[in-house]
Write a protein that holds these residues in place. Structure first.
Motif, PDB file in Angstrom:
ATOM      1  N   ASP A  51      -9.772  41.183  32.181  1.00 43.23           N
ATOM      2  CA  ASP A  51     -11.127  40.989  32.701  1.00 43.23           C
ATOM      3  C   ASP A  51     -12.002  40.371  31.620  1.00 43.23           C
ATOM      4  O   ASP A  51     -12.317  41.011  30.617  1.00 43.23           O
ATOM      5  CB  ASP A  51     -11.680  42.347  33.151  1.00 43.23           C
ATOM      6  N   THR A  52     -12.458  39.155  31.838  1.00 39.26           N
ATOM      7  CA  THR A  52     -13.298  38.494  30.836  1.00 39.26           C
ATOM      8  C   THR A  52     -14.706  39.092  30.796  1.00 39.26           C
ATOM      9  O   THR A  52     -15.476  38.833  29.886  1.00 39.26           O
ATOM     10  CB  THR A  52     -13.416  36.991  31.151  1.00 39.26           C
ATOM     11  N   LEU A  53     -15.032  39.921  31.819  1.00 38.58           N
ATOM     12  CA  LEU A  53     -16.358  40.574  31.851  1.00 38.58           C
ATOM     13  C   LEU A  53     -16.264  42.049  31.439  1.00 38.58           C
ATOM     14  O   LEU A  53     -17.150  42.848  31.735  1.00 38.58           O
ATOM     15  CB  LEU A  53     -16.952  40.450  33.261  1.00 38.58           C
ATOM     16  N   ALA A  54     -15.158  42.376  30.723  1.00 42.71           N
ATOM     17  CA  ALA A  54     -14.900  43.781  30.388  1.00 42.71           C
ATOM     18  C   ALA A  54     -15.972  44.392  29.481  1.00 42.71           C
ATOM     19  O   ALA A  54     -16.142  45.603  29.439  1.00 42.71           O
ATOM     20  CB  ALA A  54     -13.521  43.907  29.744  1.00 42.71           C
ATOM     21  N   ASP A  55     -16.702  43.574  28.783  1.00 39.32           N
ATOM     22  CA  ASP A  55     -17.752  44.102  27.900  1.00 39.32           C
ATOM     23  C   ASP A  55     -18.948  44.647  28.663  1.00 39.32           C
ATOM     24  O   ASP A  55     -19.824  45.295  28.089  1.00 39.32           O
ATOM     25  CB  ASP A  55     -18.254  42.999  26.955  1.00 39.32           C
ATOM     26  N   ASN A  56     -19.009  44.337  29.955  1.00 34.56           N
ATOM     27  CA  ASN A  56     -20.177  44.748  30.741  1.00 34.56           C
ATOM     28  C   ASN A  56     -20.114  46.188  31.262  1.00 34.56           C
ATOM     29  O   ASN A  56     -21.037  46.648  31.927  1.00 34.56           O
ATOM     30  CB  ASN A  56     -20.361  43.820  31.939  1.00 34.56           C
ATOM     31  N   TYR A  57     -19.028  46.878  31.000  1.00 35.87           N
ATOM     32  CA  TYR A  57     -18.897  48.262  31.493  1.00 35.87           C
ATOM     33  C   TYR A  57     -17.885  49.016  30.634  1.00 35.87           C
ATOM     34  O   TYR A  57     -17.213  48.411  29.787  1.00 35.87           O
ATOM     35  CB  TYR A  57     -18.443  48.255  32.956  1.00 35.87           C
ATOM     36  N   GLY A  58     -17.784  50.312  30.863  1.00 31.10           N
ATOM     37  CA  GLY A  58     -16.787  51.105  30.150  1.00 31.10           C
ATOM     38  C   GLY A  58     -17.359  52.387  29.572  1.00 31.10           C
ATOM     39  O   GLY A  58     -18.561  52.670  29.706  1.00 31.10           O
ATOM     40  N   ASP A  59     -16.481  53.165  28.971  1.00 30.81           N
ATOM     41  CA  ASP A  59     -16.893  54.407  28.317  1.00 30.81           C
ATOM     42  C   ASP A  59     -17.359  54.101  26.900  1.00 30.81           C
ATOM     43  O   ASP A  59     -16.673  53.402  26.160  1.00 30.81           O
ATOM     44  CB  ASP A  59     -15.712  55.378  28.244  1.00 30.81           C
ATOM     45  N   VAL A  60     -18.512  54.631  26.551  1.00 29.83           N
ATOM     46  CA  VAL A  60     -19.010  54.441  25.192  1.00 29.83           C
ATOM     47  C   VAL A  60     -18.285  55.425  24.276  1.00 29.83           C
ATOM     48  O   VAL A  60     -18.289  56.625  24.541  1.00 29.83           O
ATOM     49  CB  VAL A  60     -20.532  54.677  25.135  1.00 29.83           C
ATOM     50  N   PRO A  61     -17.632  54.944  23.231  1.00 24.52           N
ATOM     51  CA  PRO A  61     -16.953  55.900  22.343  1.00 24.52           C
ATOM     52  C   PRO A  61     -17.957  56.786  21.592  1.00 24.52           C
ATOM     53  O   PRO A  61     -19.087  56.358  21.327  1.00 24.52           O
ATOM     54  CB  PRO A  61     -16.187  54.996  21.373  1.00 24.52           C
ATOM     55  N   LEU A  62     -17.523  58.016  21.281  1.00 25.92           N
ATOM     56  CA  LEU A  62     -18.413  58.985  20.628  1.00 25.92           C
ATOM     57  C   LEU A  62     -19.085  58.393  19.393  1.00 25.92           C
ATOM     58  O   LEU A  62     -20.278  58.601  19.161  1.00 25.92           O
ATOM     59  CB  LEU A  62     -17.623  60.253  20.267  1.00 25.92           C
ATOM     60  N   GLU A  63     -18.304  57.658  18.618  1.00 27.06           N
ATOM     61  CA  GLU A  63     -18.818  57.077  17.375  1.00 27.06           C
ATOM     62  C   GLU A  63     -20.148  56.351  17.571  1.00 27.06           C
ATOM     63  O   GLU A  63     -21.062  56.431  16.752  1.00 27.06           O
ATOM     64  CB  GLU A  63     -17.757  56.103  16.858  1.00 27.06           C
ATOM     65  N   GLU A  64     -20.242  55.638  18.705  1.00 26.45           N
ATOM     66  CA  GLU A  64     -21.461  54.872  18.995  1.00 26.45           C
ATOM     67  C   GLU A  64     -22.661  55.784  19.250  1.00 26.45           C
ATOM     68  O   GLU A  64     -23.800  55.340  19.225  1.00 26.45           O
ATOM     69  CB  GLU A  64     -21.252  53.991  20.247  1.00 26.45           C
TER      70      GLU A  64
END
Lengths: 537, 537
Positions: A51-64
């Motif tokens: 998915d080339t739009l994969a940066d637009n969603y997802g789980d934020v890692p704890l580190e962030e």
């Protein structure tokens, strides 16, 4: 009330071979399923990678989320989203209250923050939203925290399922924190009114009713309903008006100790504890110390703090720990000066609540419908004798020198409401015998006392009185009430160095909110209630 | 600490005849004296009966103070008596602080109300004041409550012995309530500064110094000094500014339970008690429940209430019960958002105190002289590592992953004050090992944490941090801190239904007042302090 994730069961000693063999088979099967699950996960991951739009969603890692950086981004409040923001890009953070996948290309999401909700729409669109993103959103568990980036739009038709009358066209969505997939109670269920449940039942549908105990067991979920958000914001307002009014009349806010030597005002209803080897208890009220503050020259004082009652009262109106609003003041001539403060304070409070808390009352009323409190500009005052007479005329005989019980109080409330058009009134000159030893008797009849109770909707919320300020008389009164004078000598001694005539009153914060909103249980107005059966969460 | 009036000794069994006979003689003598006393009293009474102005003074009988009537008379506040009232008739109520008979015809009386004092002059005058009235006033015991009717006058010379620069020419004076003739401590002595005592000593005069313990034993007297009147009015202001500031920033005031199942956050420093057959304890802080309120969607909360510590700390800065000011809030990105609130809140508080409490600071400063607090418009923030470096440069080696002790904190405060010109600053990024298990580690170095302490005049007043909001991680952190996860399962479970990143802080109300006013003992800023040795009055 634990809902911890299931641990793998401990391996037990095997009883016989057959059982062992069936276990082996089960293990084999499990391993096979696991392999399959992994294969599927890998393919999903592959698809997502693609998915080339994969940066637009997802789980934020704890580190962030560990304070990694300050970006200067601004989050809008969901409760502040209105039509004048149409076309604007916004970022909101809230909970995924409901998630509804319409197709593989479209989903609706209602996001909630502090009881306010907004509908978010996700539609597959080239260069913006991928099908994988819709899938990700559809797979979110309810009550998870999400950051939503999107464009505000105003739909033609009114939105029924959310408080805000705008939508967000989702561009990006990140999950900040996941909720367990299976919640012990659903917010939707917890927010439902009895009326709704009854109506559905008549239409043949059985909706979930969350009972009081379950609510309290999972209070962090229950508190999220719009009604509860309203209740505790109103509670905060009640306290605030109480404080501001009293400060404006020259009262000083104080804090008296909750840890008391011996057994407080006496009685069995105290929580006892060991204080560094000395017997001690938790204060049943700040009574003794607030009077001592008057002897300490503060003139007029108030206190807001917890009071502790170890009583075994299993009623809708008693708690083992509640928030006391206490007042004590010098009086120049008459205990009516104390009633004057009660009068002005509560009329000001009711006025202010009605004016400032419209949204909160609306939220409460949706789940627990109630009529606004009827009260007069100048609070009605009846003597106890007049009250007894009113009851008598209505055919109810009560002991003229005894106390009223909950039932007669409620009846009198009804009679007063009918005759005077108020659900808030003061009953004063109570029989001396039913008041605490420190209550000042009337000068013209020692069978009565300079005391009062105040009622909302037929239930007592305030008790007050002029106090005995003469130490010798106080000791006599204590004795005749069966209290050993020795045990309260520090209290009585406080009056030996000069003491002014004074009086005061005490109010239960939870009761004021309960009765103002005509709620049927004090557990609804206590954040984490404590009763004889409950000390958690 | 009892000062009850002596009871007549119980008659004991007589041991021998001689003793009996001596007793008889004593009785005879007593009877004779009693006769004489009565004769004198009768003659005084006769003289008073003869006084045609007898209605202008005397003891008010209790009956008159039992709310007998409402006359509509108005009492002036002593603190509001100014020269523009010259010639006006006033009525004031207060304590007879000092009484000085100049002759049989004249007496001075200083009357005090809420720390303010006015000089009253009584002079024999035909048709107004009789010699018997002067005698009555001269015979009053200190700290008795009196009603004074008189005419305001402005003397030529400034008045040294009273706060108000007017006098009252007494016309009528009634005693409302008598103090014991012998007080355990005199207000004059209790109000004296160390400087005054030292100065007198150099001049060869030994003045009474009332020590801290005696003050606390007779706290209702001690509280009457102008310094104490100021201290507790400032305390009330601190609380009020705290509340109003947070309300203005969208925080909700809450009340969490003080009765907690099990043993709170763990540790030995809890007061344990039996709660209806269940083991329970008093909350050491609202930490767990305020975080649960965040999980309950309140977004930003604060609480003002008692916290309980059973520690055996015998220092100038520890109490077993004190008033906690607690804050908890969602954070979007960084724990600096919490420090921002601390910064704005305290700068606003200091500004407001300096502006509104001038009179109170003056009263405190007279007894306990202090320099105003130095603070910056934007509060200084140093990292723990920077603090350690500053200490190192000053020749003080501390463990870079340990905690600072009281001494090194004070030293660092000095260094900061010299270098940055502020006595109020934030130290952040503390080593993880010295913070509680629920503290969020730094993302770039797990040896440090997203936490901070705040200092006034080199002493810690605030502790705060970002919290761990991920339940699995929280459990891991608890375990590695040696806490049994089972005992805090309700707390950890609260985060399983979706939890936002959040943080908060806690402040001790008594400490803020103590350090702002540079007082040397926290017992001075607690109304009725509780320490390991004191649970009364």
């Amino acid at each position: 009330m634990s809902s911890e994730p299931q641990n793998p069961p401990m391996e037990e000693e095997e009883a016989n071979n057959a059982a062992a063999q069936s276990k082996k088979a089960a293990k084999k099967e499990a391993a096979k399923l696991e392999k399959q699950r992994r294969r599927e996960a890998a393919s999903v991951a592959a698809a997502e990678t693609a998915d080339t739009l994969a940066d637009n969603y997802g789980d934020v890692p704890l580190e962030e989320l560990q304070s990694k950086s300050v970006t200067g981004r601004e989050w809008a409040e969901i409760g502040a989203l209105t039509a004048d923001l149409e076309g604007r890009a916004v970022l909101v953070r809230g909970r995924a209250q409901t998630i509804r996948g319409v197709s593989k290309k479209m989903a609706f999401l209602v996001v909630r923050e502090k009881g306010f909700t907004v509908q978010c729409v996700v539609c597959v669109a080239p260069d913006l939203v991928s099908p994988q993103m819709v899938k990700f959103i559809t797979g979110l568990s309810r009550e998870s925290y999400v950051d939503v980036h999107g464009i505000v739009s105003v739909p033609k038709d009114p939105i029924k399922g959310a408080s805000q009358q705008v939508e967000i066209q989702v561009r990006k969505l990140y999950c900040i924190n996941k909720a367990l997939p299976a919640l012990p109670i659903n917010i939707e269920d917890a927010a439902r009114s009895e009326v709704e449940i009854e109506k559905a039942l008549q239409a043949g549908e059985q909706l979930v009713r969350v009972n009081q105990d379950t609510r309290l067991n999972f209070r962090v979920l229950d508190l999220r309903t719009p009604a509860n958000q309203g209740i505790f914001r109103i509670q905060c307002q009640v306290e605030n008006i109480f404080r501001q009014f009293l400060l404006s009349e020259g009262f000083v806010g104080i804090h008296t100790p909750k840890l008391i030597a011996g057994s407080s005002e006496g009685g069995s209803a105290v929580f006892k504890l060991d204080y560094k080897g000395q017997p001690a208890c938790l204060a049943q009220s700040p009574q003794l110390h607030k009077q001592m503050a008057i002897c300490g020259d503060f003139g007029r004082v108030f206190e807001i703090g917890p009071v502790f009652r170890a009583e075994d009262s299993f009623t809708h109106r008693h708690l083992c720990e509640f928030t006391g609003l206490d007042v004590e003041m010098e009086i120049k001539e008459h205990y009516s000066e104390v009633m004057d403060v009660v009068d002005r304070l509560f009329v000001a409070m009711f006025d202010s609540l009605n004016e400032k808390c419209k949204k909160e009352f609306e939220a409460i009323g949706k789940q627990y419908p109630f009529e606004p409190l009827k009260y007069l500009r100048k609070t009605l005052r009846l003597t106890f004798q007049e009250g007894v007479q009113m009851l008598k005329e209505a055919g109810i005989e009560v002991d003229p020198l005894g106390d009223l019980n909950t039932e007669t109080e409620r009846k009198l409330g009804q009679l007063v409401s009918e005759k005077y058009g108020t659900e808030f009134y003061i009953l004063h000159r109570y029989p001396l015998a039913v008041r605490p030893f420190y209550t000042m008797p009337c000068c013209d009849d020692p069978a009565y006392s300079n005391s009062f109770d105040v009622f909302i909707r037929g239930e007592e919320i305030i008790s007050g009185a002029q106090r005995v300020h003469v130490p010798e008389f106080l000791a006599t009164r204590a004795e005749s009430c069966g209290i050993e004078v020795k045990t309260i000598s520090t209290y009585i001694d406080s009056f030996r160095y000069g003491a002014p005539p004074h009086g005061g009153f005490g109010v239960g914060l939870e009761r004021v909110v309960m009765l103002f909103c005509a709620l049927n249980n004090i557990r609804k107005t206590s954040l984490f209630p404590r009763d004889p059966l409950r000390i958690a969460p």
